[in-house]
Design an enzyme around this catalytic site. Sequence first.
Site, short mmCIF file in Angstrom:
data_model
loop_
_atom_site.label_atom_id
_atom_site.label_comp_id
_atom_site.label_asym_id
_atom_site.label_seq_id
_atom_site.Cartn_x
_atom_site.Cartn_y
_atom_site.Cartn_z
N CYS A 164 0.85 -1.24 -0.08
CA CYS A 164 0.04 -0.08 0.06
C CYS A 164 0.95 1.35 0.01
O CYS A 164 1.80 1.51 0.97
CB CYS A 164 -1.02 0.05 1.10
N LYS B 247 1.59 -9.78 0.62
CA LYS B 247 1.15 -8.59 -0.46
C LYS B 247 2.04 -7.65 -0.77
O LYS B 247 2.35 -6.75 0.18
CB LYS B 247 -0.25 -8.34 -0.44
N GLY C 292 -3.03 -6.01 -10.02
CA GLY C 292 -2.82 -4.79 -10.68
C GLY C 292 -3.47 -4.78 -12.14
O GLY C 292 -2.83 -5.45 -12.81
#
Length: 319
Positions: A83, A122, A195
């Site tokens: 993030c 992630k 993505g």
Amino acid sequence: MMDWTDRHCRFLHRLLSRETLLYTEMVTAPALVRGGALHLLDYSQEEHPVALQLGGSDPAELAQAAKMGADAGYDEINLNVGCPSDRVQSGTFGAVLMRQPDLVADCVAAMQDAVDVEVTVKCRIGVDDQEPEEILPQFLETIARRGITRLTIHARKAWLQGLSPKENRDIPPLDYPLVHRMKAQFPELHLSINGGIATLDEALLHLEAGLDGVMIGRAAYHSPSDILVEADTRIYGTDHHITAQDAVRAMLPYIESHLSSGGRLHQVSRHMLGLFAGRPGARLWRRVLSEGASKVGAGPELVLDALSHVENAALAVGE
């Protein structure tokens, strides 16, 4: 997906797909451990399988937060190292941790020691001036040595200086081939790609090319009927199928329960706005809910009114 994939969103998405793995919005370890924000762990049993996504950089604190998530019944604990939000940079977690793979390894090791459920990661392919071709394999190797076997890779760099979080979702170029090369280089790892993937056709191409999974975020949120309704049959080969109209009706008891506990309709209905995206009546569906759901006393009857516009529009075009 901070502020998006809350428990109301996930309940809806589980109605649409029985098989897909759902993730919470990112919850920071300090909020749970130091802030006592236990409401962030709330979820419905119907959401399983569901993963708790954590943000943080202190191994001991992440271990505590992971245990809280495991004790709450989550099926997986995921550490977010992708993030690019300003909030996570200032807290030294999220994508900025791509610069500190040894610290990430310490974090996941502590989390694994604290829980019995699977711990996953992630990440991005790199940040700022890092060279993804060099640093990504090093990152994967470092955390794999600590026992991590499943990762999701967002196939874009994160530019922490000069780009907003929104721009970080679009401007840095996607490098899908790099993620595929990582799968060839680390065949023992379960690697998913993330993505810019907006359709199930695209997801299938990645799976057929050898990747183990595909994570779809915003496309599944904005057009859930296009992604989630078909996922069980096309990806998992099951016969589960529900229409968007049936999902709306199935949400009504959940909405009633939420209202009876003091909630407001818009807290749930905001996640339903994209159910009919691209279909007849979608604009009226969104307008009725957007304009009426925040009003005092708004309830299931407003949802049914909005749905009637969709069904009437479908009849008009012979669907």
